[in-house]
Scaffold this motif. Structure first.
Motif, PDB file in Angstrom:
ATOM      1  N   ILE A 174       1.277  -0.944  -0.055  1.00 28.79           N
ATOM      2  CA  ILE A 174      -0.072   0.014   0.206  1.00 28.79           C
ATOM      3  C   ILE A 174       0.925   1.284  -0.269  1.00 28.79           C
ATOM      4  CG2 ILE A 174      -1.858   1.213   1.721  1.00 28.79           C
ATOM      5  CD1 ILE A 174      -2.842  -1.748   2.414  1.00 28.79           C
ATOM      6  N   LEU A 175       1.457   1.655   0.994  1.00 28.23           N
ATOM      7  CA  LEU A 175       2.933   2.604   1.072  1.00 28.23           C
ATOM      8  C   LEU A 175       3.596   2.810  -0.215  1.00 28.23           C
ATOM      9  CD1 LEU A 175       3.914   2.390   4.362  1.00 28.23           C
ATOM     10  CD2 LEU A 175       2.255   3.873   3.517  1.00 28.23           C
ATOM     11  N   GLU A 176       4.145   1.125  -0.760  1.00 28.41           N
ATOM     12  CA  GLU A 176       4.875   1.643  -2.506  1.00 28.41           C
ATOM     13  C   GLU A 176       3.797   2.036  -3.291  1.00 28.41           C
ATOM     14  OE1 GLU A 176       6.008  -2.130  -2.908  1.00 28.41           O
ATOM     15  OE2 GLU A 176       7.987  -1.869  -1.311  1.00 28.41           O
ATOM     16  N   ARG A 177       2.433   2.069  -2.851  1.00 30.73           N
ATOM     17  CA  ARG A 177       1.521   2.457  -4.480  1.00 30.73           C
ATOM     18  C   ARG A 177       1.730   4.245  -4.091  1.00 30.73           C
ATOM     19  NH1 ARG A 177      -3.096   0.666  -7.168  1.00 30.73           N
ATOM     20  NH2 ARG A 177      -1.886  -1.507  -7.009  1.00 30.73           N
ATOM     21  N   ALA A 178       0.772   4.614  -2.781  1.00 31.61           N
ATOM     22  CA  ALA A 178       0.746   5.429  -2.821  1.00 31.61           C
ATOM     23  C   ALA A 178       1.901   6.501  -2.738  1.00 31.61           C
ATOM     24  CB  ALA A 178       0.452   5.368  -1.177  1.00 31.61           C
ATOM     25  N   THR A 179       3.278   6.344  -2.447  1.00 30.42           N
ATOM     26  CA  THR A 179       4.300   7.290  -2.658  1.00 30.42           C
ATOM     27  C   THR A 179       4.990   7.329  -4.322  1.00 30.42           C
ATOM     28  OG1 THR A 179       5.297   6.126  -0.534  1.00 30.42           O
ATOM     29  CG2 THR A 179       6.549   7.106  -1.590  1.00 30.42           C
ATOM     30  N   SER A 180       4.583   6.120  -4.743  1.00 32.29           N
ATOM     31  CA  SER A 180       4.300   6.348  -6.048  1.00 32.29           C
ATOM     32  C   SER A 180       3.583   7.478  -7.082  1.00 32.29           C
ATOM     33  CB  SER A 180       4.283   4.493  -6.755  1.00 32.29           C
ATOM     34  OG  SER A 180       2.801   4.201  -7.016  1.00 32.29           O
ATOM     35  N   TYR A 181       2.826   7.474  -6.307  1.00 35.37           N
ATOM     36  CA  TYR A 181       1.472   8.603  -7.439  1.00 35.37           C
ATOM     37  C   TYR A 181       1.751   9.717  -5.740  1.00 35.37           C
ATOM     38  CZ  TYR A 181      -0.258   5.098  -9.853  1.00 35.37           C
ATOM     39  OH  TYR A 181      -0.806   4.469 -11.620  1.00 35.37           O
TER      40      TYR A 181
END
Length: 474
Positions: free
Chosen positions: A345-352
């Protein structure tokens, strides 16, 4: 449960016969506890003090012996009635044991001794083995604290990358929702307080009580008003927005935080229409932070979509590290959360481009129940016995599983005072006590005597435990 209060019955059936099985001339035994590996390469040591205070602080009585004698006779096991009556008469019912352990909150690599247990009366050499069943349940709070600690390291990494205030944010980023998912109130208490070693958010009240009872902590964790599905759906689908408005009017005050589950029907419609349009100005005017909780679907995709929709409705600021921080609103994900999904979840949020400030997590079954003794391969083993006046090594080394080979001899755990690494070392046979042992240059004993002959010698405070765990890093 009152029927479980007899310490002599807090064991495995076959333990009752073990005093007859040691070699003639045995008058002392030495045991240790370790994690033999597992999912994580290090563990957070926690929970021994609670177990000692709860179970070993109360003297056994002749009435306890009578009950155990009668039960084992009917059960088909021999029972050391004379030995137990000796302990009552000679020691006032307190077990003649010495227990040493690393300070609670210490993060220790696996394959190292965490606890040692030794007999202190030649007539009661068999007692350490008898309480193995009880003491080895230490695996549970240690494993919960370990899972929680590793999740904390993951969240810390993302906060340090994306937040202007990583340490201020961190204590409330993982909330304990696990009380209903455990097997007993005691599990909720021990697991709940183990999580609080690392974080300060919880809905497990039993964990607060354990911190107060065993670690001198008046209030170990905090919560906020939050909706559940019944309080939202009781308004009916056609009045969903009224249920949300009621939450605002009841709890949304300047500086407050309120969480509202919003996926009872359509989370995306709820954010786009109800929160983002109908209630938008009320949210802003309230001065509160409203935390939207999705509770179904794929966690990675749903959280990302919720962030995007809330961003459209409420906008964001850009922090000093170049990441977006939503205005007025946040998201908490409590469904499907485990250490792996947190990172995804954090990887996805950070990538955006979204800062970790925008997110919090709730963890239930995966935190307090989806684990067992083999998660970290915990074992309590005998490693030495004194027979006819001489200490001998006691160990197992099964040809069928070298991972179950056990340590030999009396031992302690050392820590290098400069580099911080740990090393389990043997105590020479000629040393009558650990105090007589010469330690390698640069090393200090990482263990302290916490319990001796019925007395607690080191009473850890919860702030001490937290400080040790928080100081450790991956």
């Amino acid at each position: 449960m009152q029927c479980l209060n007899n310490l002599l019955l807090n064991t495995d059936s076959y333990k009752a016969s073990h005093w007859l099985q040691y070699p003639p001339g045995t008058d002392a035994t030495f045991f240790y506890v370790e994690s033999r590996g597992g999912v994580y390469d290090r563990t957070v040591f926690f929970g021994l003090q609670a177990i000692l205070k709860e179970y070993l602080g109360k003297p056994i009585s002749h009435a306890d012996i009578d009950e155990a004698r009668d039960l084992y006779a009917a059960h088909g096991e021999p029972f050391n009635e004379d030995g137990w009556r000796y302990i009552v008469d000679r020691h006032g019912g307190l077990l003649p044991l010495r227990i040493r352990a690393v300070p609670e909150g210490t993060v220790v690599p696996t394959h190292q001794a965490l606890v040692t247990i030794e007999s202190t009366d030649p007539q009661a050499y068999w007692v350490p083995s008898y309480i193995e069943t009880l003491l080895l349940r230490l695996w549970y709070p240690v494993t919960v604290a370990t899972i929680s600690w590793h999740a904390k390291q993951t969240i810390r990494q993302f906060l340090e990358r994306t937040s202007d205030d990583p340490e201020g944010q961190l204590p409330f980023k993982l909330h304990d929702f696990g009380a209903r998912g455990v097997s007993s109130a005691e599990s909720a208490a021990l697991g709940g307080v183990a999580h609080l070693v690392n974080f300060m958010g919880t809905d497990t009240v039993a964990g607060l009580l354990a911190a107060r009872a065993y670690y001198h902590e008046p209030m170990a964790g905090y919560s906020i008003p939050a909706a559940e599905h019944s309080t939202i759906t009781s308004w009916g689908r056609e009045h969903e927005v009224d249920a949300y408005r009621n939450m605002l009017r009841q709890f949304a005050k300047p500086g407050a935080i309120v969480a509202v589950v919003s996926d009872s029907y359509d989370i995306f419609h709820a954010i786009h229409e109800h929160w983002g349009k109908t209630l938008r100005e009320e949210v802003i005017a309230s001065g509160a932070t409203v935390v939207i909780r999705p509770d179904s679907g794929d966690p990675v995709d749903v959280v990302h979509q919720c962030l995007s929709l809330l961003d459209e409705a409420f906008g964001h600021t850009v922090n000093g590290k170049g990441y977006k921080v939503l205005n007025h609103v946040r998201v908490i994900q409590g469904d499907g959360i485990n250490p792996t999904s947190i990172r995804a979840i954090l990887e996805r949020a950070t990538s955006y481009g979204y800062a970790t400030d925008n997110l919090a997590f709730g963890m239930g079954g995966a935190l307090l129940q989806r684990l067992d003794r083999d998660t970290q391969k915990f074992a309590l083993k005998c490693s030495a016995a004194r027979v006819n006046g001489e200490w001998i090594d006691v160990y197992k080394d099964p040809v069928t599983d070298k991972g179950k080979a056990s340590k030999r001899g009396r031992m302690t755990l050392l820590r290098h005072r400069e580099y911080g690494h740990f090393k389990t070392v043997p105590v020479p046979a000629e040393a009558a006590t650990l105090d007589e042992m010469q330690r390698p240059a640069g090393y200090d004993d990482a263990m302290v005597t916490v319990w001796e002959n019925g007395r607690l010698l080191r009473d850890w405070r919860f702030d001490e435990v937290r400080a040790l765990a928080n100081a450790a890093r991956l």
